[in-house]
Design an enzyme around this catalytic site. Structure first.
Site, short mmCIF file in Angstrom:
data_model
loop_
_atom_site.label_atom_id
_atom_site.label_comp_id
_atom_site.label_asym_id
_atom_site.label_seq_id
_atom_site.Cartn_x
_atom_site.Cartn_y
_atom_site.Cartn_z
N ILE A 132 10.21 5.10 63.02
CA ILE A 132 11.07 4.65 61.93
C ILE A 132 12.40 5.39 62.00
CG2 ILE A 132 11.18 4.23 59.45
CD1 ILE A 132 8.13 5.11 59.43
N CYS A 133 13.48 4.62 61.94
CA CYS A 133 14.82 5.21 61.82
C CYS A 133 15.57 4.37 60.80
CB CYS A 133 15.53 5.29 63.17
SG CYS A 133 15.84 3.72 64.00
N GLY A 134 16.87 4.45 60.77
CA GLY A 134 17.63 3.68 59.80
C GLY A 134 17.41 2.19 59.93
N GLY A 166 15.51 0.87 62.94
CA GLY A 166 14.39 0.61 63.83
C GLY A 166 14.84 0.22 65.23
N ALA A 195 14.08 2.13 57.77
CA ALA A 195 13.95 2.57 56.38
C ALA A 195 15.11 2.08 55.53
CB ALA A 195 13.87 4.09 56.32
#
Length: 150
Positions: A66-68, A70, A110
């Site tokens: 998960i990152c800002g 994806g 996220a």
């Protein structure tokens, strides 16, 4: 017992912790591959590479990154030979990532989806299993390209 590797960058630490708690409620073993604890200089490429490598080494069956958005996590994970990582922001994509593409890793952003949808996406992906069938030759072709056989 199913073992899941999870990782996030600084933009997604809260979402990662929420997903970890959700998986633990489902009695799924979770290993966190975050290198630091929410600091701004967490390098998502390092986290994604660590998770993907651990899966190819057989330490875990599946992974969640998960990152800002994806996107970055998906790009990095797919650089590891043998990994199929899919960006999933809806349940249909999560289901097809596994059923059609045998994706060991899902990624999402996220900053793109909310926490309840993230949990449902994870549940859908975990409940799905690779079907092979008419998708098997396509997944095999991906491996051929990856191995330089084509």
């Amino acid at each position: 017992m199913l073992s899941i590797a999870i990782g996030a960058d600084d933009a997604a630490f809260e979402m990662k912790d929420l997903i970890k708690a959700h998986l633990k409620e489902l009695n799924i073993e979770v290993t966190d591959y975050c290198l630091k604890t929410g600091v701004e200089d967490e390098m998502y490429p390092d986290v994604a590479h660590a998770v993907a490598t651990a899966i190819t080494q057989g330490k875990h069956q599946r992974g969640i990154l998960i990152c800002g958005t994806g996107i970055g996590m998906s790009i990095v994970a797919n650089k590891v030979a043998g990994i199929r990582a899919a960006l999933c922001h809806d349940t249909y994509s999560a289901e097809r990532a596994q059923k059609s593409n045998d994706a060991q890793i899902i990624t999402f952003g996220a900053r793109v989806i909310g926490p309840e949808l993230a949990k449902i996406i994870v549940d859908t992906w975990l409940a799905s299993h690779y079907e092979g069938g008419r998708s098997a030759p396509k997944v095999a072709r991906i491996s051929e390209y990856e191995n330089g056989e084509r």
